[in-house]
Structures are given as structure tokens and as C-alpha cells.
Design an enzyme around this catalytic site. Structure first.
Site, PDB file in Angstrom:
ATOM      1  N   GLU A 275      20.470  28.117  87.250  1.00  0.00           N
ATOM      2  CA  GLU A 275      19.718  27.889  85.895  1.00  0.00           C
ATOM      3  C   GLU A 275      20.601  27.977  84.710  1.00  0.00           C
ATOM      4  OE1 GLU A 275      14.947  28.517  87.103  1.00  0.00           O
ATOM      5  OE2 GLU A 275      15.980  29.967  85.868  1.00  0.00           O
ATOM      6  N   ASN A 290      18.416  31.095  91.193  1.00  0.00           N
ATOM      7  CA  ASN A 290      17.281  31.507  92.129  1.00  0.00           C
ATOM      8  C   ASN A 290      17.408  31.215  93.565  1.00  0.00           C
ATOM      9  OD1 ASN A 290      15.414  32.418  90.287  1.00  0.00           O
ATOM     10  ND2 ASN A 290      15.069  30.177  89.408  1.00  0.00           N
ATOM     11  N   ARG A 292      16.258  30.637  96.427  1.00  0.00           N
ATOM     12  CA  ARG A 292      15.156  29.947  97.373  1.00  0.00           C
ATOM     13  C   ARG A 292      14.947  28.440  96.815  1.00  0.00           C
ATOM     14  NH1 ARG A 292      11.701  29.491  93.084  1.00  0.00           N
ATOM     15  NH2 ARG A 292      11.853  31.370  91.415  1.00  0.00           N
TER      16      ARG A 292
HETATM   17  P1  ADP Z   1      13.001  34.603  84.223  1.00  0.00           P
HETATM   18  O1  ADP Z   1      13.720  35.063  85.288  1.00  0.00           O
HETATM   19  O2  ADP Z   1      11.768  35.717  83.744  1.00  0.00           O
HETATM   20  O3  ADP Z   1      12.382  32.985  84.342  1.00  0.00           O
HETATM   21  P2  ADP Z   1      15.177  33.219  82.498  1.00  0.00           P
HETATM   22  O4  ADP Z   1      16.267  34.022  82.225  1.00  0.00           O
HETATM   23  O5  ADP Z   1      15.286  32.400  83.791  1.00  0.00           O
HETATM   24  O6  ADP Z   1      13.862  34.317  82.907  1.00  0.00           O
HETATM   25  O7  ADP Z   1      14.475  32.680  81.213  1.00  0.00           O
HETATM   26  C1  ADP Z   1      13.211  31.909  81.363  1.00  0.00           C
HETATM   27  C2  ADP Z   1      13.312  30.925  80.091  1.00  0.00           C
HETATM   28  O8  ADP Z   1      13.433  31.899  78.891  1.00  0.00           O
HETATM   29  C3  ADP Z   1      14.105  30.042  79.872  1.00  0.00           C
HETATM   30  O9  ADP Z   1      13.891  28.671  80.851  1.00  0.00           O
HETATM   31  C4  ADP Z   1      14.151  29.555  78.515  1.00  0.00           C
HETATM   32  O10 ADP Z   1      13.245  28.983  78.109  1.00  0.00           O
HETATM   33  C5  ADP Z   1      13.992  30.737  77.741  1.00  0.00           C
HETATM   34  N1  ADP Z   1      15.352  31.646  77.584  1.00  0.00           N
HETATM   35  C6  ADP Z   1      16.205  32.352  78.429  1.00  0.00           C
HETATM   36  N2  ADP Z   1      17.455  32.807  77.837  1.00  0.00           N
HETATM   37  C7  ADP Z   1      17.117  32.137  76.738  1.00  0.00           C
HETATM   38  C8  ADP Z   1      18.169  32.314  75.425  1.00  0.00           C
HETATM   39  N3  ADP Z   1      19.429  32.914  75.464  1.00  0.00           N
HETATM   40  N4  ADP Z   1      17.896  31.762  74.254  1.00  0.00           N
HETATM   41  C9  ADP Z   1      16.605  31.025  74.219  1.00  0.00           C
HETATM   42  N5  ADP Z   1      15.828  31.030  75.224  1.00  0.00           N
HETATM   43  C10 ADP Z   1      15.955  31.596  76.641  1.00  0.00           C
END
Ligand code: ADP
Length: 656
Positions: A275, A290, A292
Site C-alpha cells: 500500500e 498486507n 494476504r
Molecule cells: P491501517 O493499517 O490501520 O489500515 P494504514 O497505514 O494502511 O493503516 O493507513 C490507513 C489509511 O490512513 C490510508 O489508506 C490513508 O487514507 C490514511 N493515511 C495513512 N497514512 C497517512 C499519511 N501519512 N497521511 C495522510 N493519510 C494517511
């Protein structure tokens, strides 16, 4: 290839894995909890093993019970689906120790990517672009605040062990940092048993773009292009599509390389997703991997013509990847929408209950429906309330969008509230139609998504009135107020009054039968409804508009399905049906037991049709009895304050 596998999951993903196994001639073993005894995945599998009570912690998360089920049934491998045990490295190791193949990456790769901070350190070493930030071991508040100050606000504090959008705090200024840190650590400790956090630059108006990767045990790693999952609500994906709108060939190649580098760095085997967060100008940074199969994998399957579950099985069985990078191509555009049992108009509260009526769009080359339930099944409070995933494909985005609008209109669900109408409004917003995508799309389009702006047209109300009065599909059910068949007749054709409620608005309507259909009085408008009802189908001409579809009565609710948004009307005011009880000698009767609140006209008055005559209180609500026709009120048989029984004569009325 395997002869038999066990699927350690439930719902749509278990059903989806079974479908591929069927096609490949692989026998399947389902596992189920008490709540899932008759679930669709149990019905579809060749064998099914009961693994415990409804709570996931006592069933779908019990590694040793699931391993035992695999051994007892002779399953050679376990597919974990997504969620539950799918990213549990200990489970992957336990499978190996038991001589059963875990259909997923090596435990070491799950471990390496399981912790966001550790994963970032690895990715940095592999040259994968990272969001500017601090992801080290030091956790003193003053130190972390200094890091945030150096990064520049706004920053995002994230739980290292986080997932599912939990344990994240956006911080706007240095002064707010300490408090946000504390609350994030508390949440992380409670949710993940680990308070470690990382701090990174908050990217404004970001897009979530992820790359599907696949590795095999022969050292090959490919990517299957990107998915855009920017349309989110509280960091949870709502719509996903592939390819990402506006993606250039160079950027796709750069992101694909970064993703495959990330996979190689951890010795990845099987299906995984890297991601990235992307800025409006197209810069991108690694967020997490991820390890999976993802919920949204079908959009990738539709644009690449692959079956990723088949790839998973082949790779787990030791075969090489079915295709090389050069053989993979993007064809057309695919969009997925997650149909949930939740009330989008009331804070997205999950809705539980039995799916009394369920029709989903028919599958075709353009529409794929991945469902875990059928009509008659229940949505329980124990698991994710997803009903189905709708995935559409067409040659370009515009046509795919059109397919999605149609597919959503074809979802007929009665028994639980769904987000179908919300999704339909969402795909029709200007932002989504013009691919103006970022993670704040839903917030930005709040106004357009607000259900109150969508109260139906007069034609919708007129249609509902006809269906309410004459669409009698449950003749056997005495208790249903829809089944009152007698119409008030005096002179001329039969007329019926109903008061319907829709999205908080109440409207009295009068329906008069005529030779080729009905005439509906809707406030000042008189609408001719021409056509007929066949069972629970309608095909009616209202002015210029031809309306066709299906309707379902549920208690005092009427669900109208057609080519637009599904609409739910409620028969609001039983007293409005007083005229149906209106006697045949010209009296108005009480339609239910209640109390007379007030009389509204003098005895002897001449009134026109619809004039309010008397207010009654019943079931804690006030209801107004109206003149069923132009005529004269000779007198009242009750006075204010009287309790009256069902069917008591209240007004002596004579029509002109
Ligand atoms: P999780 O593992 O809880 O899903 P992620 O790291 O994948 O967390 O982030 C989930 C969502 O949060 C992303 O899809 C995005 O929308 C938002 N996000 C994550 N990091 C950032 C960032 N540095 N700035 C702005 N939004 C973010």
C-alpha cells in the site's frame, strides 16, 4: 495441486475460495461456528466441521481447533482468507509444524511486515520510498514531539502494530502533540497490546494506491498493477477500482518496481499487497504491506483476466507463477463496491437481521457478485456485516461506472438496512464521476450524499401510494395494514387515502382506481398512473415516465425497487385509512382504539374532500381524520377526551 484444502474463514471470501476449488477439482472443507451452522459457505463446501461458539475468539481464531479439523479431514493445506488468522505468523508456523501447507507467505514475511515501524526500516534499506517520519524504537514523548516538529505539521501518529484504521491521530500543531500521543498509545495498547507508535508527515489530499504483488517459491515476483482505494470512510475502504485513474505508464512502472522490491526484500511468496500513499502531484510513499489476499482483489482479477485464488493454490503447491510480468496486461476498467448491512443515514450503524428478501444483480461478463449469504440467511452481530461485493467491468471507466449504477439499483434487500442507496449516490457524485479522488472525497461530498436532498419526486410518491393501496402481495397476512381490501365507495370510483412517510417527510395521498390504472392526488398534483401490477412487479406509466420494478411489503414498510435508488416508504398513519372503514351508511369509524383529542368542525358544516374533521391520539401519535369526499358533517358521536374502541362510529357524514 492439492486434492483437498480447508478454508479457515467464512462469508463471501470462503464462498469465493470454494468456487475456484470447484473449478480446479479441489475438494473443500469448511469450518463454522454456532452462528454459521447453515451459512452459505457451509452449504457450498464438500465437508464442514463445527469449531465452536459464535464469538470469533472461540471459533474462527482458534488455531489448534482449525488445525485439528484439517488433520481429521485429511486436508493438505489451509486457505486463511482475509482477517481472522490470515496474518498470524504463529498460525503459519503451527501449520508447518503440523505438516499442513499454509496458503500464504512464509511466517518470516508476515513477521517482517506485521509491525509498521520494523517494516519501514526494512523498506528503507531496500530503497522503497517512505513518507518522511520517525519509525525507530525511541518512544519518549519529548523525543517524538521533537521529531514531529522537525517533520513539520500536520503529522500522523500511527500505532506500529495498527490495522483497520485504528490507532491513528492527526496532529495539527506542536502544542497538541503530547495529548494526541497519549491517546494514541492508550488506544494502541488496548487494541493491539502494544503501545509503540511511529510519526510521519500527514499527506494532504492523499490518494491510497496499492499494488498487487505475487511471488513464488522459485524466486519469481511480479506485480499485477494497481488499485485505487482512495474512497474511504474513517480510513476504511468503500469503493475500489483498477486501474487507478490518471496513472501514467512511468509512474505505474515505478510503483510496480517499488512494490516488487518490497516483496523481494522479505522473501515474499504468494499474494500480497503493497500500500502506498500518493500526493496529488503523483509522488508516492510506502505505507504498509498486507500479507494476504485483499477484499478488493476482484478488480485486479477482472482487468488482468486472472484468478488470484488459483494463483495462490498453485504457488502454495510449489508451482511457478502462471504468468511472467511481460504476459500481464491491463484490459478495461473494474470497480468494486462493498454492500454492507449498515444504516448510512444514521451514522453507519451496523444492521442485523434476517434477509427476508434478497435479489442481487445477475452475474455476467460485466457484473460479478461475491456474496456470502442468500435470501433467508441472517446478518448477525458477531461478524463483519458485509452482504456482498459488487464488482463491475467494462472497456473504460465511464462505462464501468454506468454498470455500477445499474448494479446498485438492482440490489434488493429487505430485512436489514443497507448502504446500497448511499453507494449509488456516492458513485454518482461529481468527484467520483470525474475521478477527483482522494481520501476526503466522502467528507467533501457530504452535501450531495445527504439523504435528505433525495426525498422522492411526486411520481415516486404516487407510485408508492398505488403500491401501498393496491399492491397487495400478502393476502394471507391478516395483521398487515396493507391488506385492508375494502375501499370507501359512495359515488363514483373507489378511493383510498394513505399517509406515507419517506425520509422523514409525511404526505397524505389519495388513490382512485380508474379504467386503465389509477389517479393519485398528491397535494395539488393529480397524477395519472397507467398500467398494472403483476404479483410483486409493477410496470406503470406516470406522465412521461415509465417506471418498472419490484416491490416488497414488510410489516408497515413498503420497499420499492426500480432503476433508481431503492426507496423505503412507511404507512405512517393508520387513521388515514379511516375512510376505508367509513361505513357504508356515510359514517366515519375509528380505525383503532384511541382517544379523541379534538373536533375540528361544527356539526352541520359543509366540507370539501380532505378537510380535517377530528384529531385522535393512538399509539402515542396524533392522527387526523379527514373528510373522504365533499359533503356535510351532520354530527359527532364522541367528544374531546373520549376513549373510543376500534370501529366506533365517530362522525355522521354525508357526501354530496
Ligand atoms: P491501517 O493499517 O490501520 O489500515 P494504514 O497505514 O494502511 O493503516 O493507513 C490507513 C489509511 O490512513 C490510508 O489508506 C490513508 O487514507 C490514511 N493515511 C495513512 N497514512 C497517512 C499519511 N501519512 N497521511 C495522510 N493519510 C494517511
Amino acid at each position: 495441486m492439492f486434492n483437498k484444502i480447508l478454508i479457515a474463514n467464512r462469508g463471501e471470501i470462503a464462498c469465493r475460495v470454494i468456487a475456484t476449488c470447484r473449478r480446479l477439482g479441489v475438494a473443500t472443507v469448511a469450518v463454522y461456528s454456532d452462528a454459521d451452522r447453515n451459512a452459505r459457505h457451509v452449504r457450498l463446501a464438500d465437508e464442514a466441521i463445527h469449531i465452536g461458539p459464535a464469538a470469533a475468539a472461540e471459533s474462527y481464531l482458534r488455531a489448534e481447533v482449525i488445525l485439528d479439523a484439517a488433520q481429521r479431514t485429511g486436508a493438505q493445506a489451509i486457505h486463511p482468507g482475509y482477517g481472522f488468522l490470515s496474518e498470524n505468523a504463529d498460525f503459519a508456523r503451527a501449520c508447518e509444524a503440523a505438516g499442513i501447507i499454509f496458503i500464504g507467505p512464509p511466517a518470516s514475511a508476515i513477521d517482517a511486515m506485521g509491525d509498521k515501524s520494523a517494516a519501514k526500516a526494512l523498506m528503507q534499506a531496500a530503497g522503497v520510498p517512505l513518507t518522511p517520519g520517525y519509525h525507530g524504537e525511541q518512544q519518549e514523548p519529548a523525543f517524538l514531539r521533537a521529531q514531529a516538529d522537525a517533520i513539520g505539521y500536520p503529522v500522523l501518529i500511527k500505532a506500529s502494530a495498527g490495522g483497520g484504521g485504528k490507532g491513528m491521530r492527526k496532529v495539527e500543531a506542536s502544542a497538541d502533540f503530547d495529548a494526541a500521543l497519549l491517546s494514541c498509545q492508550r488506544e494502541a495498547q488496548a487494541a493491539f497490546g502494544n503501545a509503540q507508535v511511529l510519526v510521519e508527515k500527514y499527506i494532504e489530499r492523499p490518494r491510497h494506491i496499492e499494488i498487487q504483488v505475487f511471488g513464488d517459491s522459485h524466486g519469481n515476483v511480479v506485480h499485477l498493477f494497481e488499485r485505487d482505494c482512495s474512497v474511504q470512510r474513517r480510513h476504511q475502504k468503500v469503493l475500489e477500482e483498477a486501474p487507478a485513474p490518471g496513472m501514467t505508464a512511468e509512474r505505474r512502472a515505478a510503483m510496480g518496481k517499488a512494490a516488487t522490491d518490497a516483496a523481494r526484500a522479505v522473501g515474499y511468496v504468494g499474494a500480497g499487497t503493497v500500500e502506498f500513499i500518493a500526493s496529488p502531484s503523483g509522488e508516492f510513499w510506502f505505507m504498509e504491506m498486507n500479507t494476504r489476499l485483499q477484499v478488493e482483489h476482484p478488480v485486479t482479477e477482472l482487468i488482468t483476466g486472472t484468478d488470484l485464488v488459483e494463483w495462490q493454490l498453485r504457488v502454495a503447491a510449489g508451482q511457478p507463477l502462471p504468468k511472467t510480468q511481460e504476459q500481464l496486461q491491463i484490459h478495461g476498467h473494474a470497480i468494486e463496491a462493498r454492500l454492507y448491512a449498515e444504516d448510512a443515514d444514521r451514522g453507519f450503524l451496523p444492521s442485523t437481521g434476517t434477509l427476508r428478501h434478497l435479489r442481487l444483480p445477475a452475474s455476467s461478463t460485466n457484473v460479478r457478485v461475491d456474496a456470502g449469504v442468500e435470501q433467508g440467511d441472517a446478518i448477525t452481530p458477531y461478524y463483519d456485516p458485509m452482504i456482498a461485493k459488487l464488482i463491475v467491468w467494462d472497456v473504460d471507466r465511464e462505462r464501468a461506472l454506468q454498470r455500477m449504477q445499474q448494479a446498485l439499483a438492482q440490489c434488493q434487500v429487505v430485512g436489514v438496512t443497507t448502504n446500497a442507496a448511499f453507494l449509488r449516490r456516492l458513485v454518482m457524485t461529481g468527484s467520483f464521476r470525474h475521478a477527483n479522488l482522494d481520501t476526503a472525497l466522502i467528507e467533501r461530498e457530504g452535501e450531495a450524499l445527504d439523504v435528505r436532498h433525495l426525498a422522492g419526486s411526486d411520481n415516486d410518491w404516487a407510485l408508492a401510494a398505488v403500491l401501498a393501496v393496491h399492491g397487495n402481495t400478502h393476502p394471507g397476512n391478516d395483521a398487515s395494514p396493507w391488506d385492508i381490501a375494502d375501499s370507501w365507495r359512495l359515488t363514483g370510483p373507489a378511493a383510498r387515502c394513505v399517509t406515507l412517510e419517506h425520509l422523514g417527510r409525511h404526505r397524505p395521498l389519495q388513490v382512485r382506481q380508474c379504467a386503465d390504472g389509477w389517479q393519485v392526488q398528491c397535494d395539488d398534483a393529480c397524477i395519472n398512473v397507467i398500467g398494472r401490477l403483476t404479483g410483486d412487479y409493477y410496470s406503470l406509466q406516470l406522465g412521461e415516465q415509465l417506471l418498472r420494478g419490484q416491490f416488497v411489503h414488510e410489516g408497515d414498510a413498503l420497499h420499492v425497487f426500480g432503476s433508481g435508488n431503492p426507496q423505503r416508504f412507511t404507512l405512517h398513519d393508520p387513521v388515514a385509512e379511516a375512510d376505508t372503514h367509513a361505513d357504508h351508511g356515510g359514517s366515519l369509524l375509528a380505525p383503532m382504539p384511541g382517544r379523541v383529542v379534538t373536533l375540528l368542525v361544527e356539526p352541520g358544516s359543509s366540507v370539501t374532500r380532505g378537510t380535517p374533521l377530528l384529531v385522535m391520539e393512538a399509539m402515542k401519535m396524533e392522527h387526523t381524520l379527514q373528510a373522504p369526499a365533499d359533503g356535510t358533517v351532520h354530527g359527532f358521536r364522541a367528544k374531546a377526551g373520549d376513549q373510543v374502541g376500534d370501529g366506533a362510529v365517530l362522525v355522521d357524514f354525508e357526501a354530496d
